[in-house]
Design an enzyme around this catalytic site. Structure first.
Site, short mmCIF file in Angstrom:
data_model
loop_
_atom_site.label_atom_id
_atom_site.label_comp_id
_atom_site.label_asym_id
_atom_site.label_seq_id
_atom_site.Cartn_x
_atom_site.Cartn_y
_atom_site.Cartn_z
N CYS A 86 0.81 -1.22 0.00
CA CYS A 86 0.00 0.00 0.00
C CYS A 86 0.84 1.27 0.00
O CYS A 86 0.46 2.27 -0.60
CB CYS A 86 -0.92 0.03 1.21
SG CYS A 86 -1.87 -1.49 1.46
N HIS A 346 -9.25 2.38 -2.72
CA HIS A 346 -7.85 2.15 -2.37
C HIS A 346 -7.17 1.30 -3.44
O HIS A 346 -7.07 0.08 -3.32
CB HIS A 346 -7.79 1.45 -1.01
CG HIS A 346 -6.42 1.12 -0.52
ND1 HIS A 346 -5.27 1.73 -0.99
CD2 HIS A 346 -6.01 0.20 0.41
CE1 HIS A 346 -4.22 1.23 -0.39
NE2 HIS A 346 -4.63 0.30 0.47
N CYS A 376 -0.69 2.69 6.30
CA CYS A 376 -0.11 1.40 6.66
C CYS A 376 0.09 0.61 5.38
O CYS A 376 -0.39 0.98 4.31
CB CYS A 376 -1.00 0.66 7.63
SG CYS A 376 -2.66 0.28 7.00
#
Length: 390
Positions: A86, A346, A376
């Site tokens: 991510c 996302h 994160c």
């Protein structure tokens, strides 16, 4: 020491994976599109760039950055694939800034690409047998009973339990995220950062995709409360589809240059990269990666929480920004003012660069300030970048 300035910041719209507008658009096309747009908007010629760094996650190998460079006609420019899941595109921006500040490169495109719709499946031979098993990705850490690839646990639920976050608080954050994203779309806020892309859809027609498609106009607390928990077998489990991010496709990129080179070429610096950091945490508490990366990056920039004008703290799950605000004393009114993962979506490897593009353009609209993007990342990691717009 040279400063690393931002001379363009661009992204595609964000699509819903597998059934959305980009479901038939390969990652290579997304990467090439944002590279071409980042270069065009920078004011530099393609041959004046020294490197292309693009994050990719769950992609199975290859090098999207080099593919995009060649497809864009930038055959003299190298391409580097980066993976920190991510936080990958925050890492590419930090790496590009480091190379520029070290005096090694004059101009670099950094960003990330995610096609969850068309990502490959990996086949592995089981050791000691002729049997094969299929997985979506190679492991990032040794799995244990309380920490594996189920991020609803390691990011969402475990963080909520650790910091005493209620489902109502997380649902409220997510509902507001949708409202903020819809309001931003209606006001045309994202038009400065979005590069519309022509795509072929599942029925074979060609369309121009220009608007993020995940935000819901009908999101309410009542509807969120009716959704079933994702792990009903766990007593009190509070993570649902409402307070979790979507699965998405998109790409985003920033063009960075040294301040001297930008001045020599007469370019407009949109902002500068002041600091960057990566953090490692227990995989069981992967969501803590966002908090620890903020704790690490602010001192590197000589800043405190109070010095930051705007924050982007990715909503992989709403628990992450809720915990960050609670534990770090961040004003939630300054966080994700136009939505984030729960609403916009996302697109894993692209999210960091998306966040920085949004921060850059919004701070310019406000006349300047300090922005922090943090998130994160898979395997118990996190990343953060501090930018300044004057």
């Amino acid at each position: 020491m040279p400063e690393a300035v931002i001379v363009s910041a661009v992204r595609t719209p964000i699509a819903t994976a597998r059934k959305g507008t980009l479901s038939e658009t390969p990652a290579e096309e997304l990467a090439t599109h944002v590279l071409v747009e980042a270069v065009r908007r920078s004011g530099l010629a393609p041959e004046e760039f020294d490197d292309v760094m693009l994050a990719e996650s769950m992609y199975g190998g290859g090098d999207l950055a080099r593919y995009a460079a060649v497809a864009a006609g930038m055959t003299q420019v190298a391409g580097q694939a980066v993976n920190r899941h991510c936080a990958g595109s925050l890492t590419t921006v930090g790496n590009a800034a480091a190379s520029i500040r070290a005096g090694m490169d004059r101009a670099v495109v950094a960003g990330g690409v995610q096609s969850s719709s068309l990502g490959p499946q990996l086949t592995w031979r089981v050791p000691g047998t002729a049997d094969e098993t299929q997985t979506r990705m190679a492991p990032t850490f040794p799995h244990t009973e309380d920490a594996n690839d189920d991020v609803t646990l390691s990011v969402g639920w475990n963080l909520a339990v650790k910091y005493g976050l209620s489902r109502e608080a997380m649902d409220a954050w997510a509902v507001r995220s949708h409202a903020r994203a819809v309001a931003a779309i209606d006001a045309g806020v994202f038009e400065a950062e979005i590069a519309p892309i022509k795509v072929t859809t599942t029925d074979g027609s060609v369309t121009e995709f220009a608007v993020d498609e995940d935000p819901r106009r009908d999101s309410t607390m009542e509807k969120a409360a009716r959704l079933k928990p994702l792990h009903p077998e766990i007593e009190g489990f509070s993570i649902t589809a409402a307070n979790a991010s979507g699965v998405n496709d998109a790409a985003a990129a920033l063009a960075l240059a040294s301040d001297a080179f930008a001045a020599e070429k007469g370019l407009t610096a949109l902002g500068s990269v002041r600091a960057w950091a990566a953090a490692g945490v227990q995989p069981k508490y992967t969501g803590d990666g966002a908090l620890d990366s903020i704790r690490k990056v602010l001192p590197r920039a000589g800043l405190s929480v109070a010095d930051v004008h705007l924050w982007e703290i990715n909503e992989a799950f709403a628990s992450v920004p809720v915990a960050a605000c609670q534990e770090l004393g961040i004003d939630e009114e300054l966080v994700n003012i136009y939505g984030s993962g729960c609403s916009l979506g996302h697109p894993v490897a692209a999210s960091g660069a998306r966040m920085l593009a949004t921060l850059t353009h919004e701070l310019r609209r406000r006349g300047g300030g300090i922005g922090v993007a943090a998130m994160c990342a898979g395997g118990g990691q996190g990343g953060a970048v501090v930018i300044e717009v004057s």
